[in-house]
Enzyme design. Structure first.
Site, PDB file in Angstrom:
ATOM      1  N   GLU A  94      -5.159  -6.616   1.950  1.00  0.00           N
ATOM      2  CA  GLU A  94      -4.011  -7.388   2.432  1.00  0.00           C
ATOM      3  C   GLU A  94      -4.127  -8.869   2.105  1.00  0.00           C
ATOM      4  O   GLU A  94      -3.140  -9.517   1.752  1.00  0.00           O
ATOM      5  CB  GLU A  94      -3.829  -7.209   3.948  1.00  0.00           C
ATOM      6  CG  GLU A  94      -3.331  -5.837   4.363  1.00  0.00           C
ATOM      7  CD  GLU A  94      -4.434  -4.780   4.440  1.00  0.00           C
ATOM      8  OE1 GLU A  94      -5.609  -5.115   4.208  1.00  0.00           O
ATOM      9  OE2 GLU A  94      -4.109  -3.613   4.751  1.00  0.00           O
ATOM     10  N   ASP A 144       0.453  -4.402  12.394  1.00  0.00           N
ATOM     11  CA  ASP A 144      -0.911  -4.632  12.890  1.00  0.00           C
ATOM     12  C   ASP A 144      -1.805  -5.200  11.776  1.00  0.00           C
ATOM     13  O   ASP A 144      -2.704  -5.989  12.015  1.00  0.00           O
ATOM     14  CB  ASP A 144      -1.513  -3.317  13.377  1.00  0.00           C
ATOM     15  CG  ASP A 144      -0.562  -2.561  14.299  1.00  0.00           C
ATOM     16  OD1 ASP A 144      -0.762  -2.614  15.510  1.00  0.00           O
ATOM     17  OD2 ASP A 144       0.409  -1.957  13.789  1.00  0.00           O
ATOM     18  N   GLU A 170       0.833  -1.200   0.000  1.00  0.00           N
ATOM     19  CA  GLU A 170       0.000   0.000   0.000  1.00  0.00           C
ATOM     20  C   GLU A 170       0.874   1.259   0.000  1.00  0.00           C
ATOM     21  O   GLU A 170       1.750   1.406   0.855  1.00  0.00           O
ATOM     22  CB  GLU A 170      -0.922  -0.020   1.227  1.00  0.00           C
ATOM     23  CG  GLU A 170      -1.996  -1.108   1.098  1.00  0.00           C
ATOM     24  CD  GLU A 170      -2.509  -1.625   2.436  1.00  0.00           C
ATOM     25  OE1 GLU A 170      -2.181  -1.044   3.480  1.00  0.00           O
ATOM     26  OE2 GLU A 170      -3.228  -2.645   2.427  1.00  0.00           O
ATOM     27  N   HIS A 204      -2.325   0.382  15.975  1.00  0.00           N
ATOM     28  CA  HIS A 204      -1.202   0.761  15.116  1.00  0.00           C
ATOM     29  C   HIS A 204       0.112   0.764  15.892  1.00  0.00           C
ATOM     30  O   HIS A 204       1.024   1.495  15.553  1.00  0.00           O
ATOM     31  CB  HIS A 204      -1.417   2.158  14.516  1.00  0.00           C
ATOM     32  CG  HIS A 204      -2.452   2.204  13.438  1.00  0.00           C
ATOM     33  ND1 HIS A 204      -3.785   2.142  13.703  1.00  0.00           N
ATOM     34  CD2 HIS A 204      -2.337   2.306  12.096  1.00  0.00           C
ATOM     35  CE1 HIS A 204      -4.462   2.217  12.570  1.00  0.00           C
ATOM     36  NE2 HIS A 204      -3.606   2.309  11.576  1.00  0.00           N
TER      37      HIS A 204
END
Lengths: 320, 322
Positions: B59, B84, B28, B128
């Site tokens: 993902e 994460d 990404e 995160h």
């Protein structure tokens, strides 16, 4: 479509091999010779055989947990297949993977995950590799109507579409995800084909009990893919003859409906066509049954006589 | 030459991609944007869109694609923006990537690296900030690296890219800006070789990632009090250099594990158990664990700091061992 006798015979033989393999799997499991669980592909053979009749040398394949026989069509020997299924050293993974992992990379088989759908993106990856190297082949990925509702399928469709990857998504819609009827799991009548539009892909719905109908739909879609126009979805409607796994007594469905569907037998349809066209006679058909059965019996005997791996080998293949 | 950890990671990829045209990167926001930390900046221009690709926020799909590309002959080095997010594709990694070769046969090699930014970073909060090494240590079939310096990051990433096994490669966000000496010439660091970041004789601290620096700070403070601390950085958790630990314990006879992840079922739990099972004779006391509190990391920065071990906490825990 006009077909050569040779082509019709090839389809019939592949169909019959799948049918007899899947039957043999059920019978061998009943004898207690196979550990774990098996998921019979009886009733769904035409989906695989009809689709794969469009395959070309150099294509990649991500199979499904039903119709393990496809591994044999793609090149895995019966000895290797039954050895893996019966957990023997002579299997492709030495009996470490089992019935859901009958696969050999030398035949461009990408492997299969029993999680259902977590492997769906593999075909996209193989297609990326083809694109990377400028090779005009494609990848096939098979999944079921139950799996059609999982997120990875949708992500993989989107990725394949946005990158114009040469992938054919093939939904083997046998109408049941374990016990749940497709109508309870999907808001659309065609859980494979109806989702294609969301990703700008063409799709077809084929009668999954008619190998020629499947082939014709697959041919149109693979022509589109091989022309570099991106992925597509083929949905084959059939009916799962057996339970989800052997031992499932299918209390969730009507036996009369099952019996009706079993009359739509892809193998019987092809036999009728070949007999009507006088391409083959009954004696030759009987002979084919016997020959294929003999081959399988020999493979099973080979597997039974093969040793299992030892505890000392338990870590082998984990790391390169 | 003095470079940042982030530069070292980027350089490792660039050098490897120049060496081997089977290597490609995708993930990404790594192409035009050059990754949110700037690590892949300039790579699209150098290597082109065939080898440097942005993915949709999918993902499961791109990790699956990386796997399919790896088994058919490419060497993908993919980026999961934050570690994460690896949990979004957890089944793909834990079941498929880790087990594929074992379940299908030896020809199914997966030369594949999954890089991610990990760890706390000033209010990034519970989704995160995670340190997930222990999850992937628990999945046989994966290799796990978690470097603490620019030098280690570069050498280990180059090794990871050349390795035929799938590698989870964790890069701590707070380390990206830290600078370290990196040689001009080519080098790689083998997996499974720990590095003694400071020699000492009284106690061994096994620390990973960001905690290595904090352990070194604690060691410096304790030196003034007459406690000599050895800081051992395993660099890779799978494979883990047990021999280096044994050698260190044969000198210090006291062990502590410091990690940024929360304590329960963390890396320290595994290492403490391992040392007590396999190196009991070397130990003069129980293995001490210093780890984050068992809470989702709070947004409030003061509380975030409170939840994660610092040099003072590490030093205080060491004093109690004597």
């Amino acid at each position: 479509m006009e077909y050569s006798n040779e082509f019709l015979m090839k389809l019939y033989e592949e169909l019959l091999r799948c049918r007899l393999f899947e039957k043999k799997l059920v019978d061998t499991y009943a004898l207690g010779k196979i550990p774990g669980h098996i998921h019979s592909g009886l009733g769904g053979e035409a989906c695989y055989v009809g689709t794969l009749a469009t395959r070309q040398q150099g294509d990649y394949f991500k199979n499904s947990h039903r119709c393990i026989a496809v591994a044999n069509l793609l090149g895995v020997s019966l000895e290797t297949a039954f050895s893996e299924i019966m957990a023997k050293r002579t299997g492709n993974a030495g009996g470490r993977g089992g019935v859901n992992h009958v696969s050999q990379l030398k035949y461009n088989m990408l492997g299969f995950s029993a999680t259902l759908a977590c492997d769906i993106g593999l075909a996209g990856g193989a297609a990326m590799r083809l694109q990377y190297d400028g090779i005009d082949n494609m990848a096939y990925t098979f999944y079921g109507d139950g799996t059609a509702n999982r997120g990875p399928v949708h992500e993989a469709m989107n990725l394949a579409a946005v990158w114009k990857l040469p992938v054919l998504f093939v939904c083997d819609n046998n109408q049941f995800g374990i016990s749940t009827h497709v109508s309870q799991g999907s808001s659309v009548p065609n859980p494979g084909a109806d989702r294609a539009g969301a990703y700008g892909m063409p799709s077809e719905v084929a009668d999954g009990t008619d190998v020629l109908a499947v082939y014709e739909a697959a041919k149109r879609l693979t022509d589109h893919i091989r022309a570099g126009k991106g992925p597509a979805v083929l949905e084959c409607k059939n009916y799962r003859w057996r339970g989800h796994f052997e031992g499932d007594q299918t209390p969730y469905r009507d036996k009369a409906v099952t019996e009706e569907w079993m009359k739509k037998d892809s193998v019987a349809k092809m036999e009728k066509l070949l007999l009507d066209k006088k391409i083959i006679d009954q004696a030759a058909i009987d002979n084919m049954y016997q020959q294929i059965d003999d081959e399988m019996e020999r493979a099973i005997a080979f597997a039974e006589a093969s040793p299992a791996i030892t505890p000392e080998e338990i870590y082998d293949n984990l790391y390169v | 030459m003095l470079v940042t950890f982030a530069q070292a990671v980027g350089d490792a990829m660039r050098e490897e991609m120049r060496r081997d045209d089977r290597i490609l990167i995708f993930g990404e926001d790594i192409a035009e944007f050059g990754n949110i930390f700037g690590i892949t900046r300039g790579m699209l221009e150098e290597f082109g869109s065939k080898r440097v690709r942005n993915t949709p926020i999918s993902e499961m799909a791109f990790i699956g694609a990386a796997m399919g590309a790896a088994e058919t002959g490419l060497r993908p080095c993919v980026e999961l923006m934050y570690s994460d997010f690896s949990l979004v594709a957890f089944a793909e990694i834990y079941h498929c990537i880790a087990k594929w070769r074992y379940m299908h046969g030896p020809e199914y090699k997966l030369p594949l690296v999954i890089r991610s930014a990990m760890g706390s970073s000033f209010g990034a909060t519970g989704e995160h900030s995670n340190c997930l090494e222990s999850l992937y240590m628990h999945s046989p079939g994966l290799l796990v690296a978690s470097p603490s310096t620019a030098y280690d990051a570069k050498g280990l990433l180059k090794e990871a890219i050349r390795n035929d096994n799938p590698v989870m490669f964790f890069e701590h966000k707070q380390l990206y800006k830290t600078k370290g000496e990196v040689p001009e010439e080519e080098y790689t660091i083998p997996f499974g070789v720990a590095d003694i970041k400071r020699e000492g004789s009284d106690v061994t601290i096994i620390a990973i990632g960001l905690m290595v620096g904090r352990a070194l700070e604690a060691a410096e403070a304790l030196a003034k009090e007459g406690i000599s601390v050895e800081v051992l950085d395993p660099r890779t958790l799978v494979p883990f250099d047990k021999e280096a630990v044994r050698k260190s314990l044969s000198k210090t006879h006291r062990a502590m594990v410091v990690e940024e992840s929360n304590k329960t079922s963390g890396v320290g739990a595994e290492l403490a158990a391992m040392m007590q099972e396999e190196m009991y004779d070397e130990l003069d006391g129980p293995v001490v664990r210093v780890a984050a509190l068992d809470v989702p990391l709070p947004y409030n920065i003061e509380l975030e700091k409170y939840a994660i071990p610092d040099a003072e906490q590490i030093a205080a825990a060491i004093r109690k061992m004597f």
